[in-house]
Scaffold this active site. Sequence first.
Site, PDB file in Angstrom:
ATOM      1  N   GLU A   4       4.169  -6.028   4.577  1.00 34.17           N
ATOM      2  CA  GLU A   4       3.968  -5.409   5.886  1.00 34.17           C
ATOM      3  C   GLU A   4       5.200  -5.596   6.764  1.00 34.17           C
ATOM      4  O   GLU A   4       5.879  -6.626   6.689  1.00 34.17           O
ATOM      5  CB  GLU A   4       2.748  -6.012   6.579  1.00 34.17           C
ATOM      6  CG  GLU A   4       1.419  -5.641   5.970  1.00 34.17           C
ATOM      7  CD  GLU A   4       1.046  -4.180   6.185  1.00 34.17           C
ATOM      8  OE1 GLU A   4       1.710  -3.491   6.994  1.00 34.17           O
ATOM      9  OE2 GLU A   4       0.111  -3.707   5.515  1.00 34.17           O
ATOM     10  N   ASP A  44      -0.507   4.342   0.846  1.00 29.97           N
ATOM     11  CA  ASP A  44      -1.023   5.304   1.816  1.00 29.97           C
ATOM     12  C   ASP A  44      -0.335   5.122   3.162  1.00 29.97           C
ATOM     13  O   ASP A  44       0.183   4.047   3.479  1.00 29.97           O
ATOM     14  CB  ASP A  44      -2.535   5.200   1.960  1.00 29.97           C
ATOM     15  CG  ASP A  44      -3.006   3.824   2.418  1.00 29.97           C
ATOM     16  OD1 ASP A  44      -2.435   2.813   1.966  1.00 29.97           O
ATOM     17  OD2 ASP A  44      -3.936   3.748   3.250  1.00 29.97           O
ATOM     18  N   HIS A  65       0.840  -1.203   0.000  1.00 29.85           N
ATOM     19  CA  HIS A  65       0.000   0.000   0.000  1.00 29.85           C
ATOM     20  C   HIS A  65       0.871   1.248   0.000  1.00 29.85           C
ATOM     21  O   HIS A  65       1.953   1.277   0.593  1.00 29.85           O
ATOM     22  CB  HIS A  65      -0.979   0.003   1.176  1.00 29.85           C
ATOM     23  CG  HIS A  65      -0.353   0.001   2.544  1.00 29.85           C
ATOM     24  ND1 HIS A  65      -0.006   1.160   3.210  1.00 29.85           N
ATOM     25  CD2 HIS A  65      -0.028  -1.011   3.383  1.00 29.85           C
ATOM     26  CE1 HIS A  65       0.492   0.856   4.399  1.00 29.85           C
ATOM     27  NE2 HIS A  65       0.501  -0.458   4.525  1.00 29.85           N
ATOM     28  N   HIS A  87       3.625   3.678  12.742  1.00 34.14           N
ATOM     29  CA  HIS A  87       2.551   4.552  13.221  1.00 34.14           C
ATOM     30  C   HIS A  87       3.021   5.502  14.315  1.00 34.14           C
ATOM     31  O   HIS A  87       2.208   6.218  14.899  1.00 34.14           O
ATOM     32  CB  HIS A  87       1.339   3.747  13.715  1.00 34.14           C
ATOM     33  CG  HIS A  87       0.596   3.033  12.642  1.00 34.14           C
ATOM     34  ND1 HIS A  87      -0.753   2.749  12.716  1.00 34.14           N
ATOM     35  CD2 HIS A  87       0.996   2.536  11.448  1.00 34.14           C
ATOM     36  CE1 HIS A  87      -1.142   2.100  11.641  1.00 34.14           C
ATOM     37  NE2 HIS A  87      -0.078   1.960  10.852  1.00 34.14           N
ATOM     38  N   GLU A 146      -5.259   1.145   2.564  1.00 34.06           N
ATOM     39  CA  GLU A 146      -5.033   0.077   3.528  1.00 34.06           C
ATOM     40  C   GLU A 146      -5.145   0.589   4.957  1.00 34.06           C
ATOM     41  O   GLU A 146      -5.661  -0.091   5.835  1.00 34.06           O
ATOM     42  CB  GLU A 146      -3.649  -0.539   3.308  1.00 34.06           C
ATOM     43  CG  GLU A 146      -3.440  -1.880   4.019  1.00 34.06           C
ATOM     44  CD  GLU A 146      -2.942  -1.751   5.440  1.00 34.06           C
ATOM     45  OE1 GLU A 146      -2.958  -2.749   6.185  1.00 34.06           O
ATOM     46  OE2 GLU A 146      -2.510  -0.650   5.832  1.00 34.06           O
ATOM     47  N   GLU A 147      -4.666   1.816   5.175  1.00 31.61           N
ATOM     48  CA  GLU A 147      -4.672   2.379   6.520  1.00 31.61           C
ATOM     49  C   GLU A 147      -6.019   2.991   6.894  1.00 31.61           C
ATOM     50  O   GLU A 147      -6.225   3.344   8.046  1.00 31.61           O
ATOM     51  CB  GLU A 147      -3.586   3.460   6.643  1.00 31.61           C
ATOM     52  CG  GLU A 147      -2.168   2.972   6.402  1.00 31.61           C
ATOM     53  CD  GLU A 147      -1.635   2.102   7.520  1.00 31.61           C
ATOM     54  OE1 GLU A 147      -2.429   1.733   8.418  1.00 31.61           O
ATOM     55  OE2 GLU A 147      -0.438   1.772   7.491  1.00 31.61           O
TER      56      GLU A 147
END
Length: 375
Positions: free
Chosen positions: A162, A68, A66, A348, A133-134
């Site tokens: 990931e 994003d 992803h 994150h 995805e997020e």
Amino acid sequence: MNDVLALTCDLIARPSVTPEDAGCQQLIAARLSAAGFNCEHLRLGQVDNLWATHGSGAPVLVLLGHTDVVPTGPVEAWSSDPFKPEVRDGVLYGRGTADMKGSVAAFVVAAEQFVAAHPNHPGTLAVLLTSDEEGDAIDGVRHVAKLFVERGQGIDWCITGEPSSTAKLGDLLRVGRRGSLSAKLRIKGVQGHVAYPDKARNPIHLAAPALAELTARHWDDGYESFPSTSLQISNINAGTGANNVIPGELQVMFNLRYNPHWNADKLEAEIGALLDRHGLDYDLHWHRSGEPFYTPVGRLRSVAREVLAEFAGAAPEESTGGGTSDARFIAPLGAQCIEVGPVNASIHQVDENVRVADLEALPGLYRKLIEKLLD
């Protein structure tokens, strides 16, 4: 600058906060097209998706990622601008370094190298990217998977980039994920004065026994390498802000992370029956994030185990822990799915980062996987 580091920095500099892509996929498609891939842009709702393929027929190996990223939080809390990548002491800082623009860049470099060395490879090498995805993950890989079903597009193996490693690149191989099911529960009561409880119905008091039973329940003892199913209440809200008013309703949010002993239908029915048994007047709205999936030992898992052992110097831990990933939408198509990526210690977080040495090693790891599966 090393090719994968340069591409990662180019991607980080594009502020693609979900569901924005900010031109990341156009940049990637240009490179993959130049390498001989057929690139299809799938704009679904407000979401950009890229499906790039090289070769034809089976087996079909998909590199899933992803573009994003999550929001940065307070920019002033970062040591450097989150969208201006910076290398300090052998570490690359910026939003998306680990989750997962580093892996996406490594996918691209590995794919370019593989098709240059093996232009007539058997089967199909594909790259699938989304910008959702997020976020809600509605018009991303979930939607693309539906299109694949309609087209009859098969997938044999899927490698998701990931950030799965714990302390050292390649020390963990993700072979499955738990399912995720979220709920918004509204318990209805009757508002009134606290001095006259006989004229009101306090939804907090009414709900307390049911919530106690719900949180105390032992759901199962785990499933193979999966941990036990768990339920966590994430938010409770009621009241007007005054201490002399009985609230008229109670709102509760909770989430279940569950193993293959369960599916969403069974869990929803079980919890609905519990609330009914307590005689509650309620509304309950569910959001199904994805069912659990598990890849048993087979060709993909065996190859990954061998390759990761080479890179980490020891056999990887094989795990089904963590949250969810877009592989949950690919697994139901009949694909074997694994997750292999950089160390996840800072994802994150403020000052998200990845070691440059790990980033530079990642294309080689992915290329080795591709070669053993397709060559």
